[in-house]
Design a protein around this motif. Structure first.
Motif, mmCIF file in Angstrom:
data_model
loop_
_atom_site.group_PDB
_atom_site.id
_atom_site.type_symbol
_atom_site.label_atom_id
_atom_site.label_comp_id
_atom_site.label_asym_id
_atom_site.label_seq_id
_atom_site.Cartn_x
_atom_site.Cartn_y
_atom_site.Cartn_z
ATOM 1 N N UNK A 1 0.844 -1.196 0.000
ATOM 2 C CA UNK A 1 0.000 0.000 0.000
ATOM 3 C C UNK A 1 0.877 1.242 0.000
ATOM 4 N N UNK A 2 0.609 2.177 -0.916
ATOM 5 C CA UNK A 2 1.482 3.340 -1.084
ATOM 6 C C UNK A 2 0.799 4.670 -0.797
ATOM 7 N N UNK A 3 -0.368 4.637 -0.180
ATOM 8 C CA UNK A 3 -1.121 5.876 0.032
ATOM 9 C C UNK A 3 -0.752 6.643 1.282
ATOM 10 N N UNK A 4 0.176 6.094 2.076
ATOM 11 C CA UNK A 4 0.553 6.777 3.305
ATOM 12 C C UNK A 4 -0.351 6.414 4.479
ATOM 13 N N UNK A 5 0.080 6.786 5.656
ATOM 14 C CA UNK A 5 -0.625 6.450 6.897
ATOM 15 C C UNK A 5 -0.701 7.681 7.786
ATOM 16 N N UNK A 6 -1.869 7.884 8.402
ATOM 17 C CA UNK A 6 -2.033 8.921 9.420
ATOM 18 C C UNK A 6 -2.058 8.223 10.782
ATOM 19 N N UNK B 1 -1.320 2.945 19.666
ATOM 20 C CA UNK B 1 -1.130 3.582 18.368
ATOM 21 C C UNK B 1 -2.364 3.306 17.514
ATOM 22 N N UNK B 2 -2.928 4.378 16.947
ATOM 23 C CA UNK B 2 -4.104 4.255 16.094
ATOM 24 C C UNK B 2 -3.719 4.739 14.704
ATOM 25 N N UNK B 3 -4.028 3.946 13.692
ATOM 26 C CA UNK B 3 -3.648 4.296 12.327
ATOM 27 C C UNK B 3 -4.869 4.399 11.426
ATOM 28 N N UNK B 4 -4.749 5.280 10.443
ATOM 29 C CA UNK B 4 -5.738 5.405 9.387
ATOM 30 C C UNK B 4 -5.014 5.557 8.065
ATOM 31 N N UNK B 5 -5.487 4.922 7.005
ATOM 32 C CA UNK B 5 -4.778 4.985 5.725
ATOM 33 C C UNK B 5 -5.006 6.303 5.001
ATOM 34 N N UNK B 6 -4.052 6.641 4.136
ATOM 35 C CA UNK B 6 -4.227 7.751 3.229
ATOM 36 C C UNK B 6 -5.061 7.327 2.023
ATOM 37 N N UNK B 7 -5.131 8.186 1.020
ATOM 38 C CA UNK B 7 -5.952 7.881 -0.157
ATOM 39 C C UNK B 7 -5.597 6.543 -0.791
ATOM 40 N N UNK B 8 -6.646 5.789 -1.154
ATOM 41 C CA UNK B 8 -6.471 4.513 -1.819
ATOM 42 C C UNK B 8 -6.554 3.318 -0.907
ATOM 43 N N UNK B 9 -6.638 3.549 0.397
ATOM 44 C CA UNK B 9 -6.564 2.432 1.325
ATOM 45 C C UNK B 9 -7.849 2.001 1.958
ATOM 46 N N UNK B 10 -8.931 2.697 1.681
ATOM 47 C CA UNK B 10 -10.156 2.372 2.400
ATOM 48 C C UNK B 10 -10.095 2.938 3.807
#
Length: 519
Positions: A299-304, A319-328
């Motif tokens: 996955x290449x959309x980055x992580x918040x 730690x809580x993560x959310x994907x950038x664009x393209x990841x759902x």
């Protein structure tokens, strides 16, 4: 008859007041560009560390004209306790195309209860902004960090409620500066936590696209914010931008908070955690404490990233993560599960869910919040307690208050013969009722008390005061009665305090009744 003053009662109650042991936990998610400024708040209703209950769902920035389009630049989120009451407010900020920050009040059940204020930190700049919160001056109240997104320069402004009126924007900025060279156009992302284990939080900054993975740590010295550490989170050649979070992670080496980094688009979902292993106030002089891929490596959309105490440990963050664009909109909560090594990377996911419709692939911003408790006071005092009669007094708690984890009751009563009184508390919606005490205190003159299950002294064993003064102190309810009978109920709805005078010749007055809820 002695008249007990409300001032005396308030002083005594404050002396018995401590920070709530429990707190509601929320995970806040904001849709990135294209998803509307849609915010969803999830609440851990059963306090088990998972967030299956949607507490609120709303658009943070409504159309500027009737039937107009929603703002389409996305919404960034943060939480912070700006008024020092132990409960965090929600911060929403516009992404590209906007300039507005809004601060919202929350209930113990995770619902938005009202807008506190809105303002545009960077004036006419409409390239969007990022937000974070931290207590930089160590006064027990958070400050708000605002930073410009791409096109606004690496401009950071910190706001504090200097006049203690509950709003930030009517005060001069605490500080305003450029986190990197003023000519850098990629914008700056921000986080805050006590990294060096010295009074007050530190500000952590990371550049947006084009700036390299250059993390800086800055601290407030009483008059300005100054850099104390810096490092590259990834290979210096990476220029996709970095997102940051911070907080103390269980088992990490340093006494201060750890710094959590995640790359922007193009960097893979590679999360790294940096710690002050040798307790010298720096995280830059040691290797990462832990690192892992938050999603599939391709996955290449980055992580918040965000950090917060999602399992109510009271000390450490997950730690809580959310994907950038393209990841759902796939949110993951990660923690060490207690095995050898104290690493997150070798542990199963604590919780995961889709923040929005699983088909949404525009990216998600995430924050973790807490709500410690609330006090609700009877508004009709003073109230006469008639001789040989009963009264029922009522307080009503607004909807969405939260699930009770602990309840204390404070009472201020003047009466010329305490042993005449029987006092009962009832939650009307559930029908649960607890007799607080019956015929205690002999011929003493009233009560200035806080009742709680953890007090250690039964109010039924109170000895008669030789000077007939009021009973003063913190006590358990009488006998086997426990306020824990209310635990697990929703605090919302009306509560009744029934006071019965069962013997003639004496009268009294209730001049204060307060319910202290911990969620």
């Amino acid at each position: 008859m002695r008249i007990i003053s409300r001032i005396l009662f308030t002083a005594v109650v404050l002396a018995f007041t401590s920070a709530p042991v429990f707190a509601s936990r929320f995970i806040v998610t904001g849709a990135d560009a294209g998803g509307g400024p849609h915010v969803i708040i999830r609440y851990d209703a059963d306090n088990n560390g998972t967030f299956e209950t949607i507490a609120d769902s709303f658009y943070a920035f409504t159309p500027s004209a009737p039937n107009g389009p929603l703002f389409s630049g996305g919404v960034r989120v943060a939480t912070g306790d700006f008024d020092g009451d132990g409960n965090e407010e929600l911060v929403t900020a516009m992404g590209p195309g906007g300039s507005i920050v809004r601060i919202w009040k929350l209930t113990g059940g995770g619902e938005v209860s009202g807008l506190v204020e809105e303002f545009s930190p960077f004036g006419g700049f409409s390239g969007g902004l990022f937000v974070a919160t931290g207590d930089f001056d160590g006064d027990g109240r958070d400050e708000l960090v605002t930073s410009a997104d791409a096109g606004g320069g690496p401009h950071v402004i910190i706001w504090r409620d200097s006049d203690r009126d509950g709003t930030l924007s009517d005060n001069a900025a605490m500080t305003s500066f450029f986190a990197y060279a003023s000519s850098f156009p990629g914008g700056v992302r921000v986080a805050a936590a006590d990294v060096n284990n010295v009074l007050g939080d530190e500000l952590i900054t990371a550049p947006g696209p084009g700036g390299g993975p250059h993390i800086r740590v800055l601290t407030w010295n009483g008059s300005s914010i100054v850099p104390i550490d810096e490092f590259f989170a990834y290979t210096p050649a990476f220029s996709g931008g970095v997102y940051v979070a911070a907080g103390p992670i269980e088992g990490a080496g340093g006494q201060g908070a750890e710094i959590i980094t995640a790359p922007g688009a193009g960097g893979g979902p590679h999360v790294r955690i940096f710690t002050d292993t040798d307790n010298d106030g720096l995280v830059s002089d040691g290797p990462p404490f832990d690192e892992f891929f938050a999603y599939t490596p391709a996955f290449s959309g980055g992580v918040r990233v965000a950090a917060g105490d999602t399992d109510a440990s009271g000390s450490f963050v997950e730690v809580v993560t959310g994907p950038g664009p393209g990841g759902g909109p796939h949110i993951r909560v990660l923690d060490d599960d207690g095995d050898a090594g104290f690493l997150i990377s070798d542990s199963a996911v604590d919780d995961q869910f889709f923040a929005f419709d699983p088909a949404w692939s525009g990216g998600v911003f995430v924050a973790v919040g807490r709500f410690g408790g609330m006090a609700v006071a009877y508004a009709g005092a003073p109230a006469l307690i008639p001789d040989v009669s009963s009264i029922s007094l009522f307080v009503c708690v607004p909807p969405g208050a939260g699930i009770i984890r602990d309840l204390d009751v404070a009472l201020g009563i003047s009466h010329t013969f305490d042993a005449d009184l029987d006092v009962t508390l009832t939650h009307l919606a559930s029908g649960v009722s607890v007799p607080l005490f019956t015929d205690v205190g002999s011929n003493d003159d009233g009560f200035i008390i806080r009742l709680n299950d953890e007090a250690g002294f039964d109010i039924g064993t109170v000895a008669d005061d030789p000077n007939d003064r009021a009973v003063v102190g913190s006590f358990n309810p009488e006998g086997t009665a426990l306020l824990s009978a209310f635990d697990g109920l929703n605090a919302s709805g009306c509560w009744a305090l029934t006071i019965s005078d069962d013997s003639g010749g004496d009268i009294g007055t209730l001049f204060e009744w307060i319910l202290f809820f911990a969620f």
